[in-house]
Design an enzyme around this catalytic site. Structure first.
Site: not given
Length: 272
Positions: A173-175, A177
Site C-alpha cells: 500500500s502507499c506510504l 497508510t
C-alpha cells in the site's frame, strides 16, 4: 455451493475486457493491476497502462513498474502528481484515501480523453475500511475483476499460470497508510518512512510495515519475518538506524502484520 471455477471467472474477465475496449488500466505494478494488464494482452484488446506517481509511492515501486512495463511490453504512460495537489489527503483524516483516489483517477480520466478507465479491485477489496472505493464509483471507474468475482488468491493462482513475476509479490500500500490518522502528512515524514522500510528490505525482511506514530515507529512483521527479528544484534542495528532517521522510539508490534491495521479504530467506531 457454487460451481463457478477460477477458469470460469477468468474467461468472464476476458469477455468483459473485449466489451470495454479501448480502455486505460490504472497500473501500479502490484499483483492485481499486473494481472489485469496481462489478461488484457491475452484478450488481444486495445488498451494502455497508465501509472500515476505521487509522493506516497516508494521509489522501489516506481522502479519495479518500469521493469514490468518492459518485461510485459506494455503501451505505457507515466503521470506525476505533486504533494500540494493532494492537500485534502495530506490532512490525513479518515477519508484520506477517498481524496487521494479522487485526485489520482481524475488525472487518469483527463488523460483517457473519453476512453473507459479500469482498475484492479477484487472481491477481497470489499472488506476492511476502503473509502477509495467510493471515489471510484463516483468517477465511473470500472473494476472488471471485481465484477468477475475474482478473489486475491485466484488472481495469484492465475498470475502464476501466466508466468507473472508478481504472482507472489507481497501486498504494497502507499506510504500514507503508514501514518496514523489525523497526523498531517509531510514530505519529511514520507521520506523517513520510505528510508526505514528500504533499510528493512536490505536486511532481508519481506512483508512488513513501519507505522509512524509521531516520534514512535511501530514495526509490523509477517509470521515468517517475525522469526528473523529474534536476533538481538539485528534488533539493536535496526533500532539504531531508525532512531538516526528521527524516531525517538522503535517498537515491535507483537501481533503479526495485517493489512489495514491503521483502520482498526475506525472500524470499531463504526460498529458501535
Amino acid at each position: 455451493m457454487s460451481t463457478v471455477t477460477t477458469t470460469d471467472k477468468y474467461n468472464l474477465l476476458l469477455e468483459s475486457l473485449t466489451e470495454l475496449e479501448p480502455f486505460i488500466i490504472a497500473f501500479s505494478g502490484g499483483v492485481d493491476s499486473t494481472f489485469l494488464a496481462a489478461a488484457a494482452t491475452k484478450a488481444g484488446v486495445d488498451f494502455e497502462a497508465v501509472t500515476v506517481n505521487t509522493p506516497f509511492v516508494p521509489e522501489r515501486e516506481i522502479k519495479e513498474v518500469a521493469e514490468l512495463v518492459e518485461k510485459l511490453d506494455l503501451n505505457h504512460q507515466q503521470l506525476e502528481i505533486e504533494l500540494r495537489e493532494l492537500e485534502k489527503a495530506v490532512e490525513n483524516n479518515s477519508d484520506r484515501c477517498y481524496h487521494c483516489k479522487k485526485v489520482i483517477f481524475n488525472k487518469i480520466i483527463d488523460y483517457a480523453a473519453g476512453k473507459t478507465v479500469i482498475e484492479g479491485s477484487n472481491v477481497d477489496d470489499q472488506g476492511d475500511y476502503r473509502p477509495g472505493r467510493k471515489a471510484l464509483k463516483e468517477l465511473g471507474v470500472k473494476s472488471p475483476m471485481l465484477a468477475a468475482a475474482l478473489t486475491k488468491n485466484e488472481i495469484r493462482e492465475l498470475s502464476k499460470k501466466l508466468g507473472l513475476s508478481t504472482w507472489n509479490k507481497p501486498s504494497m500500500s502507499c506510504l500514507a497508510t503508514r501514518v496514523s490518522y489525523d497526523d498531517r502528512i509531510s514530505a519529511d515524514k514520507l521520506e523517513k518512512i520510505e528510508i526505514a522500510e528500504e533499510l528493512m528490505h536490505r536486511m532481508g525482511f519481506e512483508q512488513f510495515r513501519v507505522r509512524d506514530h509521531s516520534n514512535l515507529a511501530r514495526i509490523e512483521l509477517s509470521e515468517a519475518d517475525r522469526e528473523k527479528i529474534l536476533d538481538l544484534k539485528l534488533m539493536d542495528k535496526l533500532s539504531d538506524k531508525l532512531q538516526k532517521l528521527g524516531f525517538q522510539y522503535v517498537t515491535l508490534d507483537l501481533s503479526a502484520y495485517k493489512s489495514g491495521s491503521m483502520n482498526k479504530e475506525i472500524l470499531e467506531a463504526k460498529d458501535e
